[in-house]
Design an enzyme around this catalytic site. Structure first.
Site, mmCIF file in Angstrom:
data_model
loop_
_atom_site.group_PDB
_atom_site.id
_atom_site.type_symbol
_atom_site.label_atom_id
_atom_site.label_comp_id
_atom_site.label_asym_id
_atom_site.label_seq_id
_atom_site.Cartn_x
_atom_site.Cartn_y
_atom_site.Cartn_z
ATOM 1 C CB ALA A 75 -0.899 -0.015 1.236
ATOM 2 C CB SER A 127 -8.562 -10.786 5.456
ATOM 3 O OG SER A 127 -8.013 -11.253 6.680
ATOM 4 C CE LYS A 181 -7.520 -7.375 5.205
ATOM 5 N NZ LYS A 181 -6.285 -6.855 5.648
ATOM 6 C CG HIS A 184 -10.478 -7.892 8.830
ATOM 7 N ND1 HIS A 184 -9.096 -7.988 8.933
ATOM 8 C CD2 HIS A 184 -10.930 -9.172 8.863
ATOM 9 C CE1 HIS A 184 -8.745 -9.247 9.028
ATOM 10 N NE2 HIS A 184 -9.841 -9.991 8.978
ATOM 11 C CG ASN A 185 -6.217 -5.223 8.815
ATOM 12 O OD1 ASN A 185 -6.932 -6.133 8.400
ATOM 13 N ND2 ASN A 185 -5.021 -4.988 8.308
ATOM 14 C CD GLU A 188 -5.104 -8.646 11.696
ATOM 15 O OE1 GLU A 188 -5.795 -8.950 10.706
ATOM 16 O OE2 GLU A 188 -3.921 -8.271 11.592
ATOM 17 C CE1 TYR A 189 -3.117 -3.700 13.214
ATOM 18 C CE2 TYR A 189 -2.303 -2.150 14.845
ATOM 19 C CZ TYR A 189 -2.229 -2.704 13.590
ATOM 20 O OH TYR A 189 -1.264 -2.275 12.712
ATOM 21 N NE ARG A 465 -17.807 21.690 26.216
ATOM 22 C CZ ARG A 465 -18.915 21.962 25.537
ATOM 23 N NH1 ARG A 465 -20.099 21.711 26.068
ATOM 24 N NH2 ARG A 465 -18.841 22.488 24.335
HETATM 25 C C1 6PG Z 1 -5.012 -10.015 6.971
HETATM 26 C C2 6PG Z 1 -4.025 -9.244 7.770
HETATM 27 C C3 6PG Z 1 -2.996 -8.638 6.862
HETATM 28 C C4 6PG Z 1 -1.736 -8.208 7.565
HETATM 29 C C5 6PG Z 1 -1.962 -7.132 8.556
HETATM 30 C C6 6PG Z 1 -0.842 -7.008 9.540
HETATM 31 O O1 6PG Z 1 -6.175 -9.671 7.082
HETATM 32 O O2 6PG Z 1 -4.623 -10.940 6.256
HETATM 33 O O3 6PG Z 1 -4.657 -8.223 8.477
HETATM 34 O O4 6PG Z 1 -3.629 -7.632 6.138
HETATM 35 O O5 6PG Z 1 -1.140 -9.300 8.173
HETATM 36 O O6 6PG Z 1 -2.069 -5.953 7.822
HETATM 37 O O7 6PG Z 1 -0.896 -5.734 9.994
HETATM 38 P P1 6PG Z 1 0.193 -5.100 10.924
HETATM 39 O O8 6PG Z 1 1.530 -5.324 10.249
HETATM 40 O O9 6PG Z 1 -0.182 -3.667 11.002
HETATM 41 O O10 6PG Z 1 0.091 -5.843 12.209
#
Ligand code: 6PG
Length: 489
Positions: A75, A127, A181, A184-185, A188-189, A465
């Site tokens: 990206a 993903s 997406k 989604h990430n 994921e975090y 405020r």
């Molecule tokens: C997925 C993952 C993929 C990638 C992450 C890692 O869905 O397959 O999310 O896109 O492994 O982007 O992200 P970081 O490097 O920011 O942890």
């Protein structure tokens, strides 16, 4: 015979995705500036209808009219430079698909630029990593539905399947694919940080607590493996068990204990937090996960401060959790049992999904994406990193009430989460009492409590405020806007 599908970028993701598509019978062409990557594609695809071109002109000439070309390149500016190199070889009506983790504002800009020149452009979230790309990914398509129809059979074929349903769908208009997406990430975090905090808690205070030893980490692996057979069933819990079982060949310790504790990040989690702030939608578990990755990267400062501050010692806290059942333990004291921690992790996962879906709901309205949350829950059930059994319940909730502002409002989730609030609270308290940073758990707990609190102390903030800036306030007893000019008198 000309190729039906082209791929630019033959790194791990691009190569595997193209092999996957070719394996489903579509004739494919690939291009990468790196000859070694082209050779690897040809070697691995020797028995498949696949060919690699040596240059862009040759690549484009191999593709059937109304070309469909996917980019799987890092990206950022590389996407722009690949598009700039590619476009002179294309004809109006050709379709470019960006399958990388592009930031959604970039996707919007590219869509507009390419549309002005007569090209179609889809921003697509893919993903599932290497395994997903090769054997079935979760694919989130954003942009024109007509453009998607042109490649639908190809993308559906390359997607994971759950109960026979493809994990590929047109999720919405414009940059929706990359927005979804990104969220989604973000989820994921959040899930990864919640797991990491529980790993820390079990490692330091759990049974056979013996930091770094293989035995301790194998014990932990068994806990996660056991959890994976129940309501926590998910890819991230499964791989946690796998990771914890691995022994370091050099030292004999568990490999995970030998890995430096600084987490990397490529930006999608941070973008999620930023976008949520812009939408005014709280996503505190995701925010905490991003923050902790940032703190983890400040290793030197942490070492300095760890020496300056009293070092924590879990043993000093005499804080040991055990396998006692939830009820017994609840009566015994504040420490959570392993069973209860699993319940808390499940609730925290649900709350992380709730935050992400609330963000998608708001983005759909504000950004005109027309997101289909039922489809999103459906295609996240397989192939992707956040796939989990509980997504079936989430799908059912949105199928019942597509306009749901927050999953917490669904009766099933209200019931589950109100029943399990104490498990989340006790797990968060146990982390705190053990001296461990449980930022994601604390954020999740407080999100749940705050969302379900009828009267917050925001009245005091409004008063402050109004005192310092005449910002006005509303009253509880009558309608209107009020200002008090003489707070001090
Ligand atoms: C997925 C993952 C993929 C990638 C992450 C890692 O869905 O397959 O999310 O896109 O492994 O982007 O992200 P970081 O490097 O920011 O942890």
């Amino acid at each position: 015979m000309t190729s039906q599908f082209g791929m630019i970028g033959l790194g791990t993701m691009g190569r595997n995705f193209l092999l996957n598509v070719a394996e489903h019978g579509f004739k494919c062409a690939g291009f990468d500036i790196d000859a070694a990557k082209r050779d690897l594609l040809m070697a691995e695809g020797a028995t498949l209808p696949i060919e690699a071109a040596d240059d862009l002109a040759g690549f484009v000439s191999r593709l059937a009219a109304r070309r469909s070309i996917m980019l799987l390149v890092p990206a950022g500016p590389i996407v722009d430079s690949v598009i700039a190199d590619l476009v002179p070889h294309l004809e109006p009506g050709d379709l470019i698909i960006d399958g990388g983790n592009s930031h959604f504002p970039d996707t919007e800009r590219r869509q507009a630029e390419l549309a002005a020149r007569g090209f179609e452009f889809l921003g697509v979230g893919v993903s599932g990593g290497e395994e997903g790309a090769r054997h079935g990914a979760s694919i989130m398509i954003g942009g024109s539905p007509d453009a998607y129809e042109r490649v639908r059979p190809i993308l559906e074929s390359a997607s994971a399947k759950v109960d026979g349903e493809p994990c590929a769908a047109h999720v919405g208009l414009g940059s929706a694919g990359h927005f979804v997406k990104m969220v989604h990430n973000g989820i994921e975090y959040a899930m990864m940080q919640l797991i990491a905090e529980i790993y820390d808690l079990l490692r330091v205070t759990g049974p056979n607590a013996d930091s770094g030893s293989v035995v301790a980490d194998r014990d932990l692996a068994n806990v996660f493996a056991e959890w994976n057979t129940g309501e926590l069933n998910s890819f991230l819990i499964e791989i946690t068990a796998t990771v914890l079982r691995k022994t370091d060949g050099e030292t004999g310790n568990s490999l995970v204990s030998m890995i430096l504790d600084t987490a990397g990040q490529k930006g999608t989690g941070k973008w999620t937090s930023q976008a949520a702030m812009d939408l005014g939608i709280p996503v505190p578990t995701i925010d905490a996960a991003v923050t902790i990755r940032q703190i983890s990267a400040q290793k030197q400062q942490r070492v300095t401060l760890a020496n300056a501050f009293a070092k924590r010692s879990s043993r000093d806290h005499k804080f040991v959790i055990d396998n006692a059942e939830h009820e017994e333990k609840a009566a015994a004291g504040p420490a959570a049992s392993i069973g209860e921690i699993g319940t808390a992790l499940h609730a925290a996962f649900l709350l992380a999904y709730a935050q992400g879906f609330a963000m998608l709901r708001a983005a759909s309205d504000e950004r005109g994406y027309e997101l289909d949350l039922v489809e999103i829950a459906k295609i996240w059930r397989g192939g992707c990193i956040i796939r989990a059994a509980m997504l079936e319940d989430i799908r059912a909730a949105y199928a019942k009430e597509p306009g749901l502002a927050n999953l917490l409002l669904d009766q099933h989730f209200t019931n589950v989460l109100s029943k399990n609030t104490d498990a989340v609270r006790r797990t968060s308290l146990t982390l705190t009492a053990a001296g461990l940073p449980g930022m994601a758990f604390a954020a999740t707990l407080n999100y749940l409590i705050a969302c379900a609190t009828e009267r917050l102390p925001a009245n005091l903030i409004q008063a402050q405020r109004d005192l310092f800036g005449a910002h006005t306030y509303q009253r509880t007893d009558r309608v209107g806007t009020f200002h008090t000019p003489d707070w001090a008198s």
